[in-house]
Design a protein around this motif. Structure first.
Motif, short mmCIF file in Angstrom:
data_model
loop_
_atom_site.label_atom_id
_atom_site.label_comp_id
_atom_site.label_asym_id
_atom_site.label_seq_id
_atom_site.Cartn_x
_atom_site.Cartn_y
_atom_site.Cartn_z
N LEU A 361 -47.88 -6.18 46.60
CA LEU A 361 -46.70 -5.73 45.85
C LEU A 361 -46.87 -4.30 45.35
O LEU A 361 -45.93 -3.49 45.39
N ILE A 362 -48.08 -4.00 44.89
CA ILE A 362 -48.33 -2.63 44.41
C ILE A 362 -48.19 -1.64 45.57
O ILE A 362 -47.59 -0.57 45.43
N ALA A 363 -48.71 -2.02 46.75
CA ALA A 363 -48.60 -1.14 47.92
C ALA A 363 -47.14 -0.96 48.33
O ALA A 363 -46.69 0.16 48.63
N GLU A 364 -46.39 -2.08 48.33
CA GLU A 364 -44.98 -1.98 48.69
C GLU A 364 -44.22 -1.13 47.69
O GLU A 364 -43.33 -0.36 48.06
N GLN A 365 -44.55 -1.28 46.41
CA GLN A 365 -43.88 -0.49 45.39
C GLN A 365 -44.17 1.01 45.59
O GLN A 365 -43.29 1.85 45.44
N ARG A 366 -45.41 1.31 45.95
CA ARG A 366 -45.76 2.71 46.19
C ARG A 366 -45.02 3.26 47.40
O ARG A 366 -44.54 4.39 47.40
N LYS A 367 -44.90 2.42 48.45
CA LYS A 367 -44.16 2.86 49.64
C LYS A 367 -42.69 3.11 49.30
O LYS A 367 -42.11 4.12 49.70
N ILE A 371 -40.68 6.61 49.51
CA ILE A 371 -39.47 6.80 50.32
C ILE A 371 -38.35 7.36 49.46
O ILE A 371 -37.65 8.32 49.84
N LEU A 372 -38.15 6.76 48.29
CA LEU A 372 -37.08 7.23 47.41
C LEU A 372 -37.35 8.66 46.94
O LEU A 372 -36.41 9.46 46.75
N TYR A 373 -38.62 8.99 46.73
CA TYR A 373 -38.95 10.34 46.27
C TYR A 373 -38.71 11.37 47.37
O TYR A 373 -38.30 12.50 47.11
N SER A 374 -38.98 10.98 48.64
CA SER A 374 -38.91 11.93 49.74
C SER A 374 -37.52 12.03 50.35
O SER A 374 -37.24 13.00 51.07
N ILE A 375 -36.66 11.06 50.14
CA ILE A 375 -35.35 11.07 50.78
C ILE A 375 -34.53 12.25 50.26
O ILE A 375 -34.63 12.65 49.10
N SER A 376 -33.72 12.80 51.16
CA SER A 376 -32.96 14.00 50.79
C SER A 376 -31.68 13.67 50.03
O SER A 376 -31.08 14.56 49.42
N ASP A 377 -31.25 12.45 50.08
CA ASP A 377 -30.03 12.04 49.35
C ASP A 377 -30.41 11.53 47.97
O ASP A 377 -31.48 10.94 47.77
N GLY A 378 -29.51 11.74 47.04
CA GLY A 378 -29.73 11.21 45.70
C GLY A 378 -29.34 9.74 45.62
O GLY A 378 -28.26 9.35 46.07
N ILE A 379 -30.21 8.90 45.06
CA ILE A 379 -29.98 7.45 44.93
C ILE A 379 -30.04 7.10 43.45
O ILE A 379 -31.05 7.36 42.78
N LEU A 380 -28.97 6.47 42.98
CA LEU A 380 -28.89 6.06 41.57
C LEU A 380 -28.43 4.61 41.54
O LEU A 380 -27.42 4.26 42.14
N LEU A 390 -32.61 2.69 38.19
CA LEU A 390 -33.47 3.48 39.07
C LEU A 390 -32.73 4.76 39.45
O LEU A 390 -31.51 4.74 39.67
N ALA A 391 -33.48 5.87 39.54
CA ALA A 391 -32.93 7.15 40.01
C ALA A 391 -34.07 7.93 40.67
O ALA A 391 -35.13 8.11 40.06
N ASN A 392 -33.85 8.35 41.92
CA ASN A 392 -34.92 9.10 42.58
C ASN A 392 -34.90 10.57 42.17
O ASN A 392 -34.03 11.02 41.41
N ARG A 393 -35.87 11.29 42.68
CA ARG A 393 -36.02 12.70 42.28
C ARG A 393 -34.79 13.51 42.63
O ARG A 393 -34.32 14.31 41.82
N ARG A 394 -34.23 13.29 43.85
CA ARG A 394 -33.08 14.08 44.28
C ARG A 394 -31.86 13.82 43.40
O ARG A 394 -31.11 14.75 43.06
N ALA A 395 -31.66 12.57 42.99
CA ALA A 395 -30.53 12.26 42.11
C ALA A 395 -30.68 12.95 40.76
O ALA A 395 -29.71 13.47 40.19
N SER A 396 -31.91 12.98 40.24
CA SER A 396 -32.14 13.66 38.96
C SER A 396 -31.85 15.15 39.10
O SER A 396 -31.27 15.77 38.19
N GLU A 397 -32.24 15.76 40.23
CA GLU A 397 -31.97 17.18 40.43
C GLU A 397 -30.48 17.46 40.52
O GLU A 397 -29.97 18.41 39.91
N ILE A 398 -29.75 16.63 41.28
CA ILE A 398 -28.31 16.86 41.46
C ILE A 398 -27.58 16.69 40.14
O ILE A 398 -26.68 17.46 39.79
N LEU A 399 -27.96 15.67 39.37
CA LEU A 399 -27.24 15.36 38.12
C LEU A 399 -27.75 16.18 36.95
O LEU A 399 -27.22 16.06 35.84
#
Length: 723
Positions: A361-367, A371-380, A390-399
């Motif tokens: 579970l820890i490995a899956e959470q890290r994966k 993925i969420l950190y590296s994706i170019s789209d913002g996910i909220l 949850l909010a990934n890095r790109r969503a925080s930058e856009i918002l």
């Protein structure tokens, strides 16, 4: 005492208690009823026997007295001296101690001879009996007459008066004291309150035990229901009744034929049925005791059955919380113990599995985080209450959210910048997520251009229909918009430059077809006609592209005038009638009237032509196309219905987008016809949509509001008061 609140314990206790209590209660009730009825029947039978015995004794007593008197009278009728007759009557009194007096009367009722019993009260003088009712009845009937002489003093027994005819000139009057018979009635007792009494033919008591009944009770005896039944009865009987004071009695009666009255026995109901009442109380006490024992036994048994289940329940709750250290100890030596052992083995396996899965579970959470950190789209992601999960890095930058801000659990309205076009769009999309729906947000400034595409989808777990939250995707489409603009500009430039030479080519083709430069032979005419059709089609494509450019730039202006919508539809049908005949398609118009309204007839005609052209294109040989117009109050509705292939559900909205065509169907044109139709309808303030099923044809609808006019700036508005 937690087991008392257990629903399973309550049901066990209720079922076990019912199984024990219902039979006991029914059996106790049945036995009580049977015993009560038996005791009541025995009491009534006792009273009936007593009444019947006293009635027989009374009849026997009167019968014996009558036989002795008849024997003496037969001797008096012989030729004897008066002294002998007097001695004979005296002997009768001596042998029958209850005879108070015997007197011989003449036809006038005057006593001539009298013999009396010195031990009893009697009238010693010779008197006239002419006024006595009994004597008068004797003279009329010349038969024995019996009557009662009530005592002058309270507590004394009445006397029985008997009148006998002896001859035509003489009669005998006999007075019999009923004291002996009254004594027999006084001696009879039933329980502590029971008594027997003798009533005459009118229901009045002749004698009764002294002091047992009050004056008011004695006065109302003729009105008692049992007394009324007794003097009318021909045989023995029994009944219950109440006196005027509400006192309940049970009793029996037997008729006394010699007097015309009856013997009645009475006893208070409470005393008569005391044994039944006591038995009922005893049975009730036994039943209550059994009920208490049953409840106690059911409670103990239900507790014994539910206690292991409650232990299993608490252990299951601990496992559900993630505590795999739970261990159940049950020693019932039955299936429950086997269940507990199986539960313990299951928990042990879950404990081992949970330890094994932690690292995974820890490995899956890290994966997932990577993925969420590296994706170019913002996910909220937010829950149904609007709290961010949850909010990934790109969503925080856009918002514009700082990397160090902890936003988990906070509401969207708290973390998003206030008075921002993007914030309003995000909150609106999260409140109403719809699959396949997106919106483009223009965040361009004077220094740069920037466009974001915003979409929202409900979060649904596998196997469940209800959403648990919403996920918002923010995608930067600035580059795509720039490419689209470059493509559209290129198309506009190309089509604009093509329009003039195409116009010239079409003019030259017209000159050739008209034979102005020489007559064409049939083959030449066919070739030039094909060139004309191709150039016309190319010109239509160029015009469509230019129209799209005008629409997007806002340079389309309406020329409103009052026209017949049915007439516009008819002209469109005339334009395409020859094309429909080429495929043997039945093209018809259904309109009950002209349906006049203010529109730009040229634009609406192009809407009909585009819709009819598509319908003819996709309707098979020998098909049917129907154009209908109807009035819907504040607006008119037009419909173009065909019997063609139909449109897949996924394309019902997409076909109105530029260059969009249904995949898998034969293509033709630029894919701009429906886009232009939608724009022309919407610029009139109307709406266009399609309803279709594969294999069942399509129905394209559009509406146009009534009362359209242009304001000072040339925009379309609806006049007030139009309905």
């Amino acid at each position: 005492m937690l087991f008392l609140r257990s629903g399973l314990f309550q049901r066990f206790a209720a079922v076990l208690g019912a199984l024990a209590l219902v039979p006991v209660a029914l059996l106790g009730w049945q036995l009580t009823q049977i015993s009560q009825r038996g005791i009541q029947a025995a009491v009534l039978e006792l009273h009936t026997k007593l009444a019947e015995k006293l009635a027989e004794q009374t009849d026997d007593y009167l019968k014996n007295s009558h036989e002795k008197i008849l024997f003496a009278l037969s001797s008096l009728q012989k030729k004897l001296e008066w002294r002998d007759k007097q001695d004979l009557m005296r002997g009768l009194i001596e042998t029958h101690s209850d005879i108070a007096e015997i007197s011989v009367m003449n036809t006038a009722g005057q006593e001539v001879i009298k013999v009396y019993n010195p031990d009893l009260e009697a009238q010693k003088e010779l008197v006239s009996r002419a006024e006595e009712p009994g004597f008068q009845q004797l003279r009329r009937s010349q038969q024995r007459v019996i009557s009662l002489q009530r005592p002058l003093k309270a507590g004394q027994a009445p006397d029985l008066l008997v009148y006998y005819p002896v001859s035509e000139v003489a009669a005998v009057r006999v007075v019999i004291s009923l004291a002996t018979l009254s004594g027999r009635f006084s001696e009879e007792r039933v329980g502590g309150t029971g008594l027997a009494l003798l009533v005459d033919s009118e229901g009045r008591p002749l004698f009764h035990p002294q002091g047992r009944l009050g004056d008011s009770a004695l006065a109302e005896i003729p009105d008692w229901s049992i007394v009324k039944a007794a003097i009318q009865a021909q045989s023995v009987g029994s009944s219950d009744f109440q006196d005027s004071e509400g006192q309940s009695y049970v009793g029996a009666y037997a008729p006394v034929s010699s007097l015309g009255g009856a013997v009645v026995t009475l006893q208070k109901r409470d005393e008569a049925y005391f044994a039944a009442i006591r038995m009922k109380r005893t049975a009730l006490g036994v039943v209550l005791l059994v009920i208490l024992i049953s409840i106690l036994g059911a409670t103990l048994l239900a507790r014994r059955l539910t206690k292991p289940l409650l232990v299993l329940t608490r252990a299951s709750e601990a496992v559900a919380r993630g505590d795999f250290s739970a261990n159940v100890e049950i020693n019932t030596r039955d299936e429950l113990q086997h269940l507990a052992e199986t539960f313990n083995r299951m928990v042990a396996q879950l404990r081992a599995y949970s330890l094994l899965q932690v690292d995974r579970l820890i490995a899956e959470q890290r994966k997932t985080g990577a993925i969420l950190y590296s994706i170019s789209d913002g996910i909220l992601m937010a829950d149904l209450q609007g709290a961010v999960q949850l909010a990934n890095r790109r969503a925080s930058e856009i918002l514009g959210i700082g990397s160090g801000d902890n936003i988990e659990g906070r509401r969207l309205s708290e973390i998003l910048p206030a008075d921002s076009k993007l914030s309003e769009a995000v909150i609106k999309a999260a409140a109403d997520p719809k699959p396949g729906v997106f919106s483009d947000i223009d965040l361009s400034t004077e220094q740069s251009r920037k466009f974001l595409r915003l979409s929202a989808l409900p979060v649904v777990t596998p196997g469940h229909e209800l959403p648990i939250g919403v996920v918002v995707a923010l995608r930067d489409v600035t580059l795509e918009r720039e490419l689209d603009k470059m493509k559209e500009d290129f198309l506009h430039y190309v089509t604009h430059d093509l329009r003039n030479p195409l116009g010239s080519a079409m003019g030259f083709v017209e000159v050739l077809l008209k034979g102005q430069v020489g007559v064409l032979n049939p083959d030449q005419h066919s070739i030039v006609s094909s060139i004309k059709r191709s150039t016309s089609r190319l010109m239509n494509m160029v015009n469509n592209i230019l129209d799209i450019a005008k629409m997007e730039s806002g340079r389309v202006r309406l020329n409103l005038k009052s026209v017949s919508l049915a007439g516009v539809a008819g002209r469109s049908i005339d334009i395409l009638q020859s094309l429909a005949k080429g495929k043997d398609i039945d093209l018809r118009l259904e309109a009950s009237e002209e349906f006049t309204l203010d529109v730009d007839s040229d634009l609406i005609e192009r809407v009909f032509v585009n819709l009819l052209g598509n319908a003819i294109k996709y309707t098979p040989q020998g098909g049917r196309i129907t154009v209908s117009v109807s009035d819907e109050g504040a607006q008119l509705k037009a419909c173009v219905e065909d019997s063609g292939e139909g449109i897949p559900a996924d394309y019902l909205e997409r076909i109105f987008v530029k260059f969009e065509q249904v995949t898998g169907q034969r293509r033709g044109g630029t894919g701009l016809g429906l886009t232009i139709a939608r724009f022309f309808v919407e610029v009139h303030g109307g709406r266009i949509w399609v309803e279709s099923e594969l294999g069942k044809g399509s129905r394209f609808y559009f509406t146009l509001p009534k009362g359209l006019t242009l304001d000072d700036k040339g925009f379309v508005v609806i006049r007030e008061g139009v309905a």
